[in-house]
Design a protein around this motif. Structure first.
Motif, PDB file in Angstrom:
ATOM      1  N   ASP A   1     -32.505   3.624  -1.253  1.00 10.01           N
ATOM      2  CA  ASP A   1     -32.358   2.731  -2.387  1.00 10.01           C
ATOM      3  C   ASP A   1     -32.656   3.470  -3.697  1.00 10.01           C
ATOM      4  O   ASP A   1     -33.166   4.586  -3.677  1.00 10.01           O
ATOM      5  CB  ASP A   1     -33.355   1.574  -2.220  1.00 10.01           C
ATOM      6  CG  ASP A   1     -32.664   0.242  -2.383  1.00 10.01           C
ATOM      7  OD1 ASP A   1     -31.622   0.218  -3.059  1.00 10.01           O
ATOM      8  OD2 ASP A   1     -33.173  -0.758  -1.842  1.00 10.01           O
ATOM      9  N   ASN A   2     -32.365   2.835  -4.810  1.00 12.40           N
ATOM     10  CA  ASN A   2     -32.693   3.417  -6.112  1.00 12.40           C
ATOM     11  C   ASN A   2     -34.185   3.711  -6.173  1.00 12.40           C
ATOM     12  O   ASN A   2     -34.997   2.887  -5.763  1.00 12.40           O
ATOM     13  CB  ASN A   2     -32.337   2.447  -7.249  1.00 12.40           C
ATOM     14  CG  ASN A   2     -30.850   2.151  -7.324  1.00 12.40           C
ATOM     15  OD1 ASN A   2     -30.445   1.008  -7.320  1.00 12.40           O
ATOM     16  ND2 ASN A   2     -30.039   3.191  -7.370  1.00 12.40           N
ATOM     17  N   GLY A   3     -34.506   4.905  -6.655  1.00 12.63           N
ATOM     18  CA  GLY A   3     -35.922   5.266  -6.799  1.00 12.63           C
ATOM     19  C   GLY A   3     -36.558   5.803  -5.527  1.00 12.63           C
ATOM     20  O   GLY A   3     -37.752   6.085  -5.499  1.00 12.63           O
ATOM     21  N   ALA A   4     -35.763   5.970  -4.444  1.00 15.17           N
ATOM     22  CA  ALA A   4     -36.330   6.430  -3.167  1.00 15.17           C
ATOM     23  C   ALA A   4     -36.792   7.881  -3.225  1.00 15.17           C
ATOM     24  O   ALA A   4     -37.581   8.317  -2.393  1.00 15.17           O
ATOM     25  CB  ALA A   4     -35.300   6.259  -2.057  1.00 15.17           C
ATOM     26  N   GLY A   5     -36.270   8.645  -4.186  1.00 16.17           N
ATOM     27  CA  GLY A   5     -36.692  10.040  -4.326  1.00 16.17           C
ATOM     28  C   GLY A   5     -35.602  11.057  -4.011  1.00 16.17           C
ATOM     29  O   GLY A   5     -35.864  12.265  -3.994  1.00 16.17           O
ATOM     30  N   LYS A   6     -34.377  10.601  -3.809  1.00 16.06           N
ATOM     31  CA  LYS A   6     -33.291  11.503  -3.405  1.00 16.06           C
ATOM     32  C   LYS A   6     -33.025  12.584  -4.449  1.00 16.06           C
ATOM     33  O   LYS A   6     -32.943  13.775  -4.136  1.00 16.06           O
ATOM     34  CB  LYS A   6     -31.992  10.707  -3.147  1.00 16.06           C
ATOM     35  CG  LYS A   6     -32.155   9.560  -2.189  1.00 16.06           C
ATOM     36  CD  LYS A   6     -30.893   8.738  -2.059  1.00 16.06           C
ATOM     37  CE  LYS A   6     -30.449   8.079  -3.336  1.00 16.06           C
ATOM     38  NZ  LYS A   6     -31.335   7.004  -3.826  1.00 16.06           N
ATOM     39  N   SER A   7     -32.862  12.151  -5.703  1.00 13.61           N
ATOM     40  CA  SER A   7     -32.540  13.130  -6.748  1.00 13.61           C
ATOM     41  C   SER A   7     -33.698  14.105  -6.951  1.00 13.61           C
ATOM     42  O   SER A   7     -33.486  15.307  -7.135  1.00 13.61           O
ATOM     43  CB  SER A   7     -32.222  12.433  -8.072  1.00 13.61           C
ATOM     44  OG  SER A   7     -31.024  11.710  -7.948  1.00 13.61           O
ATOM     45  N   THR A   8     -34.918  13.573  -6.900  1.00 13.09           N
ATOM     46  CA  THR A   8     -36.075  14.461  -7.043  1.00 13.09           C
ATOM     47  C   THR A   8     -36.072  15.496  -5.924  1.00 13.09           C
ATOM     48  O   THR A   8     -36.305  16.689  -6.161  1.00 13.09           O
ATOM     49  CB  THR A   8     -37.381  13.634  -6.990  1.00 13.09           C
ATOM     50  OG1 THR A   8     -37.314  12.614  -7.980  1.00 13.09           O
ATOM     51  CG2 THR A   8     -38.591  14.503  -7.224  1.00 13.09           C
ATOM     52  N   PHE A   9     -35.755  15.054  -4.708  1.00 13.91           N
ATOM     53  CA  PHE A   9     -35.762  15.952  -3.551  1.00 13.91           C
ATOM     54  C   PHE A   9     -34.716  17.059  -3.734  1.00 13.91           C
ATOM     55  O   PHE A   9     -35.009  18.243  -3.547  1.00 13.91           O
ATOM     56  CB  PHE A   9     -35.473  15.126  -2.297  1.00 13.91           C
ATOM     57  CG  PHE A   9     -35.899  15.773  -1.011  1.00 13.91           C
ATOM     58  CD1 PHE A   9     -36.866  16.772  -0.979  1.00 13.91           C
ATOM     59  CD2 PHE A   9     -35.346  15.359   0.201  1.00 13.91           C
ATOM     60  CE1 PHE A   9     -37.260  17.351   0.223  1.00 13.91           C
ATOM     61  CE2 PHE A   9     -35.731  15.929   1.404  1.00 13.91           C
ATOM     62  CZ  PHE A   9     -36.684  16.932   1.406  1.00 13.91           C
TER      63      PHE A   9
END
Ligand code: ATP
Ligand code: MG
Length: 273
Positions: free
Chosen positions: A58-66
């Motif tokens: 979901d949005n904010g799950a951390g995908k982009s950060t990862f």
């Protein structure tokens, strides 16, 4: 710098579930906070040569950060990060590039007023002697661009039209072609099919499968679960609140199961083996 269009990876393609050897990239229990925000709370992923791994959540799950940690944009606080079985020392995006990691971000970073050849070689044009310093060897760039586009089965794309006049799918393909010129081992794609028509998304999927077939490892962040993730990837890692909550083999799961794992109610599922 002379750009090269050789094969992106030398390793033989290894499909998920077979004898897989050493992962191209292995990240285990990665944590990362921005001040008081704990964006990653123990995120893990492994990618093998020839494998397409989806990161969903979901949005904010951390995908982009990862993926930004993988690409050297962000450092991380704790955890293990290995490339080809060795601890990775990635302090910035050029370290990641040197280790064979290329990222295509959602904004694609293309120059709309330039054509495909100019975009492909932006900042690393083939140059030769000229009257006024070094001049760009356009003809040679064109030949090389045509070679790489043909290898990627994109031979029909115009090389001389400004990319701003191209469709979203064509622009996505050019952005991927551009990263392939760096001969990566691992390609990270952030939302490659977002805002694309069904047929354009299918073209991008085909390109991803072609590249994986040549031995590239691919990490793809996507919200397009039903049309893209379950159909075109090998494995799916579901993230929630900065950690992995489920893992699936794509061919053994339905879109509904993946969505259920994204939104909760299916704690710590591991069907990927
Ligand atoms: N540079 C930053 N500074 C502070 N907080 C950040 C930063 N980047 C991300 N975050 C926070 O980290 C958490 C994870 O964000 P991230 O962008 O990784 O999620 P995401 O899974 O990519 O979401 P989306 O699907 O919306 O793109 C969010 O709470 C976000 O607000
Ligand atoms: Mg994101």
């Amino acid at each position: 710098m002379i750009a090269s269009i050789d094969s992106p990876a030398t390793a033989a393609p290894v499909r998920a579930g077979t004898n897989r050897g050493t992962p191209l990239i292995s990240m285990r229990n990665i944590t990362k906070s921005f001040g008081s925000v704990r964006a990653l709370r123990g995120a893990s992923v492994e990618v093998y040569p020839g494998e397409v791994v989806a990161l969903v959540g979901d949005n904010g799950a951390g995908k982009s950060t990862f993926v930004k940690v993988m690409a050297g944009v962000h450092g991380f606080d704790s955890g293990d990060f290995e490339i080809d079985g060795k601890p990775a020392k990635i302090n910035n995006p050029s370290d990641a590039t040197a280790l064979g990691i290329q990222t295509v971000y959602q904004d694609l970073s293309l120059c709309n007023n330039l054509d495909a050849v100019q975009n492909l070689f932006l900042g690393r044009e083939l140059t030769g002697p000229g009257w006024f310093g070094r001049r760009i060897r356009r003809a040679e760039c064109e030949v090389r661009a045509r070679e790489v586009m043909t290898r990627m089965r994109l031979g029909n794309l115009s090389l001389s039209r400004p990319v701003g006049a191209m469709s979203g799918g064509q622009r996505q393909n050019i952005a991927i072609a551009r990263s392939i010129l760096w001969k990566p081992k691992l390609l990270i794609l952030d939302e490659p099919t977002a805002a694309l028509s069904h047929s354009a998304a299918e073209q991008v999927s085909n390109l991803i499968r072609t590249l994986a077939g040549e031995g590239l490892g691919i990490v793809v962040v996507s919200h397009d679960i039903h049309h893209f993730v379950v159909k075109s990837t090998d494995r799916i890692e579901v993230m929630r609140l900065g950690a992995n909550t489920a893992s699936f083999k794509s061919r053994e799961v339905t879109g509904e199961q993946v969505v259920n794992a994204m939104v909760g109610g299916n704690e710590s599922v591991n069907l990927a083996g």
